[in-house]
Design an enzyme around this catalytic site. Sequence first.
Site, PDB file in Angstrom:
ATOM      1  N   HIS A  81      55.033 -17.827  89.463  1.00 17.97           N
ATOM      2  CA  HIS A  81      54.039 -18.333  90.984  1.00 17.97           C
ATOM      3  C   HIS A  81      53.437 -19.824  90.264  1.00 17.97           C
ATOM      4  CE1 HIS A  81      53.326 -14.273  93.002  1.00 17.97           C
ATOM      5  NE2 HIS A  81      53.707 -13.501  92.037  1.00 17.97           N
ATOM      6  N   CYS A  99      58.841 -14.013  92.919  1.00 15.97           N
ATOM      7  CA  CYS A  99      57.933 -12.479  92.701  1.00 15.97           C
ATOM      8  C   CYS A  99      58.811 -11.434  93.740  1.00 15.97           C
ATOM      9  CB  CYS A  99      56.406 -12.335  92.486  1.00 15.97           C
ATOM     10  SG  CYS A  99      55.740 -11.751  91.534  1.00 15.97           S
TER      11      CYS A  99
END
Length: 507
Positions: free
Chosen positions: A443, A330
């Site tokens: 994630h 991310c």
Amino acid sequence: MTLKLMVQGTASSVGKSLLVAAFCRIFKQDGYRVAPFKSQNMALNSYITDEGLEIGRAQAMQAEAAGIKPSYHMNPILLKPSSDRMSQVILRGKVYKNISAAEYHQFKPELLKLIKEDFDFLASQNDIVVIEGAGSPAEINLRDRDVVNMGMAEMTNAPVLLVGDIDKGGVFASIAGTLLLLKENERNRIEGVLINKFRGDIEILKPGLKMLEDIIHKKVLGVVPYMDVHIDEEDGSTERFYRRNTEGDIEIAVINLPHISNFTDFEPLAKIPGIKLRYVNKGERIGDCDVVIIPGTKNTIGDLQALKEYRIDKEIFEMRKKGKFIVGICGGYQMLGKVIKDPGRIESTTSEIEGLGLLDIETVIENEKTTTQIKAVIRNNLPSILSPLRNIAVEGYEIHMGQSRILGDCQPFSVITHRNGEKVEVYDGCISDDGKVFGTYIHGIFENREFVREFINIVRKSKGLSPIEEIIDYKEFKEREYDKLADIVRKSIDMKEVYKIMERYRD
């Protein structure tokens, strides 16, 4: 009518979240439909529901313990700090706006209706709702606008158990002091006290418990031992950043960024035999390792500036020269690129910053936040060193403000095939030509058993080590840990009295 139980603490990090999870599991084991609830949560670790809505990670963990799917009703207000004075406010899973602490304090009374509606919905669907407070109920400067501690208990007519942490010392004073600062009607709502994180001989503690009961005129309902349970924690004020696995053939270093988020991404790695996982904290060096991971963050530009200030970037470049694996998740993926642009100054006062330049991408921070549960497939044309990862199916979730664009000939890492249950075809991530550097927005990717096994074996092969044949199923592992947690707490607390207390408050 629905039974209720509220867990409040004398301070932050006394163990409220885990105890709520324990109660959820115990009630589930006893045959009840149970749900967790926390009206307002402040955390950088969050979770995306099936509908693509964002809630606190703790409530998702507690829902798992209760055996139900996480829902935005369980955490209607989530505050994600982006600086010392500003937070992103998320209402019912969606971004509302960035706001200062002073502005939010004035705004809180407007949220009461929303909080009550979500609690009432959970109460209508369950036999028991276990409510978690935040920080301490004795923050007397915040009392008039409280929506998360005694204000919440009064709104729902819930009995309260007060938790004190004995591990840090001063537990008797913290409990007595908390009760002293409460109003009489608030004190009357506290139906018992729990001592948490106890180590040692309980016989030595018993005289102190009796004296405490005489002083506060409340019963100590249990002493919970310091528990060696491995369950997702919520915020960054945790011991995990300072733990060191001393043994392992493979060493993985995770950079502990100032605004690190979703550090639970890496917990599955710590459960693999032969893995030495550690966090690189402020003032520490990366040192010798096999894999460097740059995690997610709530402030990508600010944390990239900090990374450069602490000269961690120089060490990452050195790791690259040595042929080590470098992974970005991310915000960490965004940092690996050529440039990060924030034209609207959404995350910081800096409109553009040079990235680490290890991947040929650029990122633009945007107002619209991507929050999705995803399914993806690792691409089949990865560099040869990563060939064992080709075509592996993975699941996870996205939480990001920026959008990244591949420049030049850099190849995507995966193809997202589903977002929130709907079919899509979207490229994700990027990978270097030699396969030693890659980034992704996914994630939870290390919770995928096949993916993590093959990735670790790739690293092992690069060191001339034999492959591992099997690793733990992380979902099954967590289920066992929830049962272990419930067993410890059930044996430590007078549960018969807890049930009696809840019955007295039945509406």
